[in-house]
Design an enzyme around this catalytic site. Structure first.
Site, short mmCIF file in Angstrom:
data_model
loop_
_atom_site.label_atom_id
_atom_site.label_comp_id
_atom_site.label_asym_id
_atom_site.label_seq_id
_atom_site.Cartn_x
_atom_site.Cartn_y
_atom_site.Cartn_z
N GLY A 122 0.79 -1.23 0.00
CA GLY A 122 0.00 0.00 0.00
C GLY A 122 0.81 1.28 0.00
N HIS A 214 0.82 0.49 -13.54
CA HIS A 214 1.54 -0.76 -13.80
C HIS A 214 3.04 -0.44 -13.81
CE1 HIS A 214 1.94 -4.85 -15.18
NE2 HIS A 214 2.89 -4.42 -16.00
N GLU A 284 6.42 6.03 -9.46
CA GLU A 284 4.99 5.84 -9.16
C GLU A 284 4.51 6.89 -8.16
OE1 GLU A 284 4.23 1.16 -10.01
OE2 GLU A 284 4.61 1.68 -7.95
C1 GAR Z 1 3.01 -1.15 -7.61
O1 GAR Z 1 4.32 -1.22 -8.07
C2 GAR Z 1 2.07 -1.22 -8.80
O2 GAR Z 1 2.60 -0.65 -9.96
C3 GAR Z 1 1.92 -2.71 -8.96
O3 GAR Z 1 1.81 -3.19 -7.64
C4 GAR Z 1 2.64 -2.39 -6.82
C5 GAR Z 1 1.89 -2.04 -5.54
O4 GAR Z 1 2.78 -1.49 -4.61
N1 GAR Z 1 0.77 -3.03 -9.74
C6 GAR Z 1 0.77 -4.03 -10.61
O5 GAR Z 1 1.71 -4.77 -10.77
C7 GAR Z 1 -0.55 -4.18 -11.39
N2 GAR Z 1 -0.38 -5.08 -12.46
P1 GAR Z 1 2.26 -0.80 -3.29
O6 GAR Z 1 1.33 -1.79 -2.60
O7 GAR Z 1 3.47 -0.51 -2.49
O8 GAR Z 1 1.53 0.44 -3.70
#
Ligand code: GAR
Length: 300
Positions: A122, A214, A284
């Site tokens: 998260g 992504h 991100e």
């Molecule tokens: C992030 O890197 C996001 O880009 C990826 O999951 C991670 C969540 O991180 N999403 C995917 O891979 C979707 N296909 P977080 O829980 O630390 O925000």
């Protein structure tokens, strides 16, 4: 027709039917009450104007009260109260919500309520929640997860944001939690590391209002099973010299909707999935909240 109403009202198919029933009950009851009250006053021929005024008052004001009564009775208070507030504002009987923006001027803009869907640690959800904390017209109003141990639940609790744990069966074969989202007045959905495919019901209910991030330059390294470190492992194994992030609208297919932003970063020769992940995570956190804000501004 029903699916158009579903999109317009942002409710589930079953809720559309309940709302139509509420309108029908309201119409019939108001007509009956108007007739009974007019009869009760026992107007004669010369009271034509009074009779007309009474009927108009019943139709304009009485109808709204009866509508709220049936709305509440059928468990649709939020929907009908929002409807009434819009009407009252249109009739200039209720003030618009005034928001102060960063330039010090006052603009009139309804609040957009966001739900963040996340399955993992998260970190993006946390960044988004902090970014929109005290935002003039965007509020993170719900956190949704499919994992009861997801870190995002602690983040939501720490910020006093309600959270909802969802079940596969209801998400894919039930109403996709549309009614629950509606109870929280959700207008926009952000997928921040949410790993289930989004069902068609939800996409229909929130057209161009679901956004995903992504950790790669789509269309490469996307699709089912491509998430988190699997993406970075694949990029490194393919000896790519560049990776990055893609922020896109969500459709029925994995990682497939219209791209809103792509930002790239180098992949170093000695990178591991972990070092690449950290570089990409910085991108991100930097870009995701701003793209969400721009997307919502463009919609309203
Ligand atoms: C992030 O890197 C996001 O880009 C990826 O999951 C991670 C969540 O991180 N999403 C995917 O891979 C979707 N296909 P977080 O829980 O630390 O925000």
């Amino acid at each position: 027709m029903l699916s158009k109403l579903q999109q317009k009202w942002k409710v589930s198919g079953s809720q559309v039917l309940i709302i139509i029933i509420v309108f029908a009950c309201t119409g019939l009851t108001t007509a009956y009450l108007t007739k009974t009250i007019t009869h009760w006053f026992n107007f004669d021929e010369s009271d034509f104007l009074l009779k007309l005024l009474l009927r108009l008052a019943m139709l304009i004001f009485g109808y709204q009260v009866v509508l709220l009564f049936f709305g509440a009775l059928f468990g649709q208070w939020n929907f009908f109260w929002t409807y009434e507030k819009k009407l009252l504002r249109w009739m200039r009987l209720m003030k618009e919500e005034k928001q102060h923006n960063n330039t010090g001027t006052t603009e009139i803009r309804p609040i957009t309520h966001i739900a963040i869907f996340a399955s993992g640690a998260g970190s993006n959800a946390k960044r988004i929640i902090e970014f929109f904390d005290k935002h003039p017209f965007i509020s993170v109003s719900l956190v949704v997860t499919n994992k009861k141990e997801a870190g995002v639940l602690h983040i939501a609790a720490a910020h006093g944001i309600p959270s909802m744990l969802i079940e596969k069966e209801i998400f894919f074969r039930g109403n996709a939690y549309v009614d629950e989202l509606n109870k929280h007045q959700i207008d926009f959905i952000v997928l921040a590391g949410f790993l289930w495919k989004i069902p068609a019901t939800l996409i229909k209910t929130y057209p161009s209002r679901i956004i995903n991030i992504h950790p790669a330059l789509l269309p490469r390294y996307g699709g089912k099973g491509m998430y988190g470190h699997f993406v970075h492992d694949a990029v490194i194994a393919a000896k790519e010299t560049e990776s990055g992030i893609t922020i896109h609208l969500v459709d029925e297919h994995y990682d497939n909707g219209k791209h809103l932003l792509q930002v790239s970063c180098p992949v170093m020769e000695d990178d591991t999935a972990e070092t690449l992940y950290q570089r990409i995570q910085q991108l991100e956190h930097k870009h995701f909240p701003e793209v969400i804000e721009a997307c919502i501004k463009q919609l309203s």
